[in-house]
Design a protein around this motif. Structure first.
Motif, PDB file in Angstrom:
ATOM      1  N   GLU A  87       0.714  -0.998   0.129  1.00 29.94           N
ATOM      2  CA  GLU A  87       0.239  -0.276   0.082  1.00 29.94           C
ATOM      3  C   GLU A  87       1.113   1.035  -0.013  1.00 29.94           C
ATOM      4  OE1 GLU A  87      -2.569  -0.461   3.666  1.00 29.94           O
ATOM      5  OE2 GLU A  87      -3.998  -2.383   2.284  1.00 29.94           O
ATOM      6  N   SER A  88       1.813   1.391   0.547  1.00 30.17           N
ATOM      7  CA  SER A  88       2.579   2.448   0.990  1.00 30.17           C
ATOM      8  C   SER A  88       3.264   3.240  -0.151  1.00 30.17           C
ATOM      9  CB  SER A  88       3.986   2.201   1.959  1.00 30.17           C
ATOM     10  OG  SER A  88       4.523   1.048   2.009  1.00 30.17           O
ATOM     11  N   TYR A  89       3.807   1.589  -1.111  1.00 31.65           N
ATOM     12  CA  TYR A  89       4.599   1.810  -2.445  1.00 31.65           C
ATOM     13  C   TYR A  89       4.268   2.515  -3.632  1.00 31.65           C
ATOM     14  CZ  TYR A  89       8.092  -1.792  -0.594  1.00 31.65           C
ATOM     15  OH  TYR A  89       9.577  -2.138   0.347  1.00 31.65           O
ATOM     16  N   LEU A  90       2.256   1.932  -3.404  1.00 36.94           N
ATOM     17  CA  LEU A  90       1.757   2.626  -4.241  1.00 36.94           C
ATOM     18  C   LEU A  90       1.684   3.533  -4.436  1.00 36.94           C
ATOM     19  CD1 LEU A  90      -0.738  -0.425  -4.495  1.00 36.94           C
ATOM     20  CD2 LEU A  90       0.744   0.211  -6.635  1.00 36.94           C
ATOM     21  N   ALA A  91       1.442   4.230  -2.906  1.00 34.33           N
ATOM     22  CA  ALA A  91       1.322   5.542  -2.170  1.00 34.33           C
ATOM     23  C   ALA A  91       2.192   6.084  -2.341  1.00 34.33           C
ATOM     24  CB  ALA A  91       0.198   5.504  -0.775  1.00 34.33           C
TER      25      ALA A  91
ATOM     26  N   ILE B 241      20.364   0.022  -9.090  1.00 34.70           N
ATOM     27  CA  ILE B 241      20.347  -1.551  -8.437  1.00 34.70           C
ATOM     28  C   ILE B 241      19.395  -1.843  -8.248  1.00 34.70           C
ATOM     29  CG2 ILE B 241      20.850  -2.330  -5.871  1.00 34.70           C
ATOM     30  CD1 ILE B 241      23.099  -0.583  -5.459  1.00 34.70           C
ATOM     31  N   ILE B 242      18.780  -2.910  -8.754  1.00 32.47           N
ATOM     32  CA  ILE B 242      17.581  -3.444  -8.621  1.00 32.47           C
ATOM     33  C   ILE B 242      16.982  -4.891  -7.820  1.00 32.47           C
ATOM     34  CG2 ILE B 242      15.639  -4.067 -10.159  1.00 32.47           C
ATOM     35  CD1 ILE B 242      16.905  -2.696 -12.622  1.00 32.47           C
TER      36      ILE B 242
ATOM     37  N   LEU C 263      11.287  -3.843  -7.200  1.00 37.80           N
ATOM     38  CA  LEU C 263      12.498  -1.939  -6.808  1.00 37.80           C
ATOM     39  C   LEU C 263      13.605  -2.252  -7.462  1.00 37.80           C
ATOM     40  CD1 LEU C 263      12.669   0.339  -4.529  1.00 37.80           C
ATOM     41  CD2 LEU C 263      13.260  -1.426  -1.895  1.00 37.80           C
ATOM     42  N   ALA C 264      13.922  -0.273  -7.311  1.00 42.02           N
ATOM     43  CA  ALA C 264      15.302   0.222  -8.241  1.00 42.02           C
ATOM     44  C   ALA C 264      15.501   1.297  -7.258  1.00 42.02           C
ATOM     45  CB  ALA C 264      15.085   0.284  -9.352  1.00 42.02           C
TER      46      ALA C 264
ATOM     47  N   ARG D 280      10.056   2.376  -7.458  1.00 40.24           N
ATOM     48  CA  ARG D 280       8.472   1.298  -7.193  1.00 40.24           C
ATOM     49  C   ARG D 280       7.931   1.150  -8.139  1.00 40.24           C
ATOM     50  NH1 ARG D 280       9.743   2.629  -2.023  1.00 40.24           N
ATOM     51  NH2 ARG D 280      11.191   0.989  -0.703  1.00 40.24           N
ATOM     52  N   GLN D 281       7.729   2.199  -9.328  1.00 42.75           N
ATOM     53  CA  GLN D 281       6.907   1.991 -10.204  1.00 42.75           C
ATOM     54  C   GLN D 281       6.642   1.452 -11.361  1.00 42.75           C
ATOM     55  OE1 GLN D 281       5.676   3.185 -12.964  1.00 42.75           O
ATOM     56  NE2 GLN D 281       3.561   3.433 -12.901  1.00 42.75           N
ATOM     57  N   PRO D 282       6.096   0.128 -11.602  1.00 42.93           N
ATOM     58  CA  PRO D 282       6.624  -1.070 -11.784  1.00 42.93           C
ATOM     59  C   PRO D 282       7.118  -0.214 -13.878  1.00 42.93           C
ATOM     60  CG  PRO D 282       4.230  -1.269 -10.813  1.00 42.93           C
ATOM     61  CD  PRO D 282       4.954   0.081 -10.622  1.00 42.93           C
ATOM     62  N   GLY D 283       5.922   0.349 -14.278  1.00 50.17           N
ATOM     63  CA  GLY D 283       6.266   0.448 -15.645  1.00 50.17           C
ATOM     64  C   GLY D 283       7.589   1.198 -15.748  1.00 50.17           C
ATOM     65  N   VAL D 284       8.734   1.826 -14.591  1.00 50.99           N
ATOM     66  CA  VAL D 284      10.010   2.938 -14.657  1.00 50.99           C
ATOM     67  C   VAL D 284      10.590   1.680 -13.858  1.00 50.99           C
ATOM     68  CG1 VAL D 284      11.151   4.409 -13.347  1.00 50.99           C
ATOM     69  CG2 VAL D 284       9.544   4.813 -13.769  1.00 50.99           C
ATOM     70  N   VAL D 285      10.342   0.438 -12.868  1.00 46.73           N
ATOM     71  CA  VAL D 285      11.638  -0.192 -13.110  1.00 46.73           C
ATOM     72  C   VAL D 285      11.861  -1.442 -14.131  1.00 46.73           C
ATOM     73  CG1 VAL D 285      11.659  -2.476 -11.577  1.00 46.73           C
ATOM     74  CG2 VAL D 285      10.463   0.065 -10.585  1.00 46.73           C
TER      75      VAL D 285
END
Length: 340
Positions: free
Chosen positions: A118-122, A220-221, A226-227, A242-247
């Motif tokens: 939840e915190s990652y999405l926020a 670092i990934i 998480l990158a 933590r944004q999936p598209g950017v990772v």
């Protein structure tokens, strides 16, 4: 060897020999009268009492009907079982306690994971300032890493005192947990002693290391989720992503660099050294043609400024250039850029 031990530890060996002799006698007799055994062995009371006490304490003999003057031998396996019984009980208690602790904490594991998601999405992007803070975040991510760790660290070798740059090196303890690790360095690190030792440790733990001649993006990934990337040129500010598209985008950047990189060999063979030096030299020529300064070239190639200037001086000599401007013209005329 036996004679040497007798010379160095005469009392200890005599005591061991006494115990073996009395134990053999007890096995032969099956029921041993202490006073009779002392007479048969020719021992005084003090010597007999000490041998009896040690064998009884070691569970190798026991009194018959609670009479310490009459003893019976005990098989070593039986003695071991008796002596180990308390330890086995203690181990069993500790295992039950370990299971209880794990059961108690398992209740909170789902809460922990759900709250993190939840915190990652926020907060898909988080700024981290300072070498210590960056090292702490990377350490925490490495401890939670389950399957894969990708490290791209441009530049040359690092000293142990270089806190800022070492902050971008994940802990080697992660490798010991069977986490798959792929690390990307630059060619110049092949000639750095501390880096070679680190690569050896990574290899022993099952990790892979490759090198590239030109510069690449530092990152670092962890677990493809998480990158960490630098947020400024000084590398003392980082962004946790933590944004999936950017990772996914960063995974693609790393993958392309990895395919073009060369495995970091355990030994620098003469042919490899010549080829690596040529590769580094070609990268310098390309950057000279782009008008980069010696300092900028050194930073991109992962060399010290002094080493970079040595290479540049040799390029001047080989091409017969007397100025930077003339060097650029001669590089263009030489056809070297086309070969690169």
């Amino acid at each position: 060897m036996q004679e040497d031990l007798k010379t160095r530890y005469p009392d200890l060996l005599r005591e061991t020999e006494d115990l073996e002799e009395l134990y053999r006698l007890a096995i032969r007799c099956q029921v041993l009268c202490v006073s009779q055994a002392a007479g048969e062995l020719g021992w005084d009371d003090s010597r007999m009492d000490r041998a009896v006490r040690l064998l009884v304490d070691g569970e190798l003999m026991r009194p018959l009907a609670d009479d310490r003057s009459v003893l019976v031998p005990v098989a070593p396996r039986t003695a071991a079982s008796r002596r180990l019984a308390p330890l086995h009980s203690q181990i069993a208690r500790m295992e039950r306690q370990s299971e209880r602790i794990q059961a108690e904490l398992a209740v909170f594991q789902e809460v922990h994971e759900r709250t993190l998601r939840e915190s990652y999405l926020a907060e898909p992007f988080q700024t981290v300032v300072g070498a210590d803070a960056i090292a702490g975040e990377i350490m925490a991510a490495a401890e939670n890493c389950d399957s894969e760790m990708l490290v791209a660290r441009p530049g040359g070798g690092r000293s142990a005192a270089d806190v800022l740059q070492n902050a971008w090196e994940p802990p080697e303890s992660t490798l010991k947990r069977q986490v798959r690790a792929r690390t990307l360095y630059q060619h110049s690190t092949r000639f750095d002693g501390p880096t070679r030792k680190r690569v050896e440790r990574i290899g022993r733990a099952g990790g892979e290391v490759r090198t590239l001649g030109d510069s690449f993006e530092q990152m670092i990934i962890f677990d493809r989720e998480l990158a960490f990337i630098p947020a400024d040129s000084n590398r003392d500010v980082a962004v946790a992503i933590r944004q999936p598209g950017v990772v996914d985008f960063l995974l693609g950047v790393f993958g392309r660099a990895w395919v073009n990189a060369r495995p970091f060999e355990s030994q620098n063979r003469a042919a490899d050294v010549s080829e690596l030096v040529s590769s580094v030299r070609m990268s310098i020529i390309q950057l000279l043609a782009e008008g980069e300064t010696d300092e900028a070239i050194a930073r991109r190639i992962g060399l010290s400024v002094r080493t970079c200037r040595t290479h540049v001086a040799k390029i001047y000599q080989e091409l017969g250039a007397r100025s930077r401007c003339q060097l650029g013209v001669l590089i263009a005329q030489s056809g070297l850029l086309g070969q690169g």
